[in-house]
Design an enzyme around this catalytic site. Structure first.
Site, mmCIF file in Angstrom:
data_model
loop_
_atom_site.group_PDB
_atom_site.id
_atom_site.type_symbol
_atom_site.label_atom_id
_atom_site.label_comp_id
_atom_site.label_asym_id
_atom_site.label_seq_id
_atom_site.Cartn_x
_atom_site.Cartn_y
_atom_site.Cartn_z
ATOM 1 N N ASN A 1 -10.007 0.813 1.029
ATOM 2 C CA ASN A 1 -9.208 0.599 2.123
ATOM 3 C C ASN A 1 -9.613 1.142 3.516
ATOM 4 O O ASN A 1 -10.395 2.210 3.682
ATOM 5 C CB ASN A 1 -7.965 1.600 1.784
ATOM 6 C CG ASN A 1 -7.158 1.151 0.630
ATOM 7 O OD1 ASN A 1 -7.711 0.814 -0.425
ATOM 8 N ND2 ASN A 1 -5.751 1.617 0.797
ATOM 9 N N ASP B 1 0.811 -1.321 -0.032
ATOM 10 C CA ASP B 1 -0.168 -0.070 0.105
ATOM 11 C C ASP B 1 0.944 1.314 -0.016
ATOM 12 O O ASP B 1 1.805 1.488 0.708
ATOM 13 C CB ASP B 1 -0.830 -0.135 1.141
ATOM 14 C CG ASP B 1 -1.883 1.200 1.304
ATOM 15 O OD1 ASP B 1 -2.469 1.369 0.112
ATOM 16 O OD2 ASP B 1 -2.370 1.495 2.348
ATOM 17 N N HIS C 1 -7.818 10.064 4.346
ATOM 18 C CA HIS C 1 -7.100 9.155 5.403
ATOM 19 C C HIS C 1 -7.384 9.722 6.892
ATOM 20 O O HIS C 1 -7.105 10.831 7.147
ATOM 21 C CB HIS C 1 -5.732 8.932 5.167
ATOM 22 C CG HIS C 1 -5.285 8.290 3.818
ATOM 23 N ND1 HIS C 1 -4.517 8.815 2.953
ATOM 24 C CD2 HIS C 1 -5.751 7.185 3.368
ATOM 25 C CE1 HIS C 1 -4.671 8.139 1.952
ATOM 26 N NE2 HIS C 1 -5.061 7.096 2.116
#
Length: 297
Positions: free
Chosen positions: A233, A79, A182
């Site tokens: 993710n 990743d 994120h």
């Protein structure tokens, strides 16, 4: 079923495969337990830091053992790799998929390195994800911050530029920045689904990946999957669940045997993973051929 076939199946049947970071053996076990229990394909991924901590060959071997032992479809992904060499090392170690992230580089340099990775990976039947626009935030705890401070419209992915990026690099999977971040924030995150829809129309044959799956409003995740997202993710929620459960176990016990302290952390992470699998619709997509569910705590 290989990596390409698994993503093709997800797109055809309108579900997404969760990409869950494995930072250690405990989080790896939590993901495997969830996959077996819910009969779901999963992507187990590791950042460069996580892969170096566990060892690329070591995590590759562990994943391969779990795949065979539990008869589960698992894709192993590196990743947010920052270099060709990191991707090459992962491919040589047995990874199925690499994500080359050149989004912080000048555009032309990003094109060059991403194409280089894609060319090498395809020679080894490994799938490649590319990223053009840097997805803001981090997997740290941002729960006291406003997500809006990271969501700048000027930084969102330009669909036409995405078409150019994919055409020039040859990546199989494209990660866009459409409001996703994120990390976890004070408020849930809403996606710019209109931008995602435009990207899908221009890239009908490219698989689409959604990063920042921890903090997005559930309904937006479902809509994004219907639009063609096949990979989501998840990391921040897993990290926070692990830390919280482990701290509680340490505070409430005089135990010093590590393997007796970590099961609550494994269980906490597993709850997060199971919830995401159900949200992504990947549960009951794999026939385990009567394999019994035996938690590997």
């Amino acid at each position: 079923m290989n990596t390409f076939e698994q993503l093709q199946k997800a797109r055809k049947e309108h579900y997404a495969i969760g990409a869950f970071n494995a930072a250690n053996i405990e989080t790896l076990k939590a993901v495997v337990n969830s996959a077996v229990k819910l009969r779901s394909p999963v992507i187990i991924e590791a950042s460069e830091g996580e892969a170096d901590y566990i060892g690329k060959k070591q995590i590759s071997s562990l994943v391969r053992i779990y795949k065979v032992e539990h008869n589960i479809p698992v894709i192993l992904n590196l990743d947010h790799a920052a270099s060709f060499d990191a991707c090459k090392d992962a491919i040589e170690a047995g990874f199925d998929y690499v994500h080359i992230d050149g989004s912080k580089l000048p555009y032309e340099e990003n094109l060059r390195i991403t194409k280089e990775v894609a060319t090498y990976a395809h020679q080894h039947n490994v799938m490649v994800e590319g990223e053009m626009d840097h997805i803001q935030g981090s997997s740290a705890d941002h729960t006291n911050e406003d997500p809006g401070s990271y969501q700048k419209a000027s930084q969102y992915t330009d669909p036409q530029k995405a078409l150019d990026f994919v055409s020039q690099t040859g990546v199989d999977v494209f990660a866009s920045f459409v409001g996703n971040l994120h990390g976890l924030y004070a408020d849930e995150i809403h996606l710019k689904l209109d931008i995602l829809e435009q990207i899908k129309k221009l890239l009908p044959d490219t698989y689409l990946s959604l990063h920042g799956g921890s903090g997005i409003v559930d309904d937006d995740v479902r809509k994004a999957i219907k639009m063609g997202i096949v990979k989501v993710n998840v990391n921040s929620e897993m990290r926070i669940a692990f830390k919280t459960a482990l701290q509680k176990a340490l505070n409430e016990s005089d135990e010093v045997a590590i393997y007796k302290l970590t099961p609550p952390a494994i269980e906490a992470v597993q709850k997060v993973v199971e919830k995401k699998i159900m949200l992504f619709g990947s549960n009951d997509r794999h026939d385990l051929k009567n394999t019994a569910f035996l938690p590997i705590l």
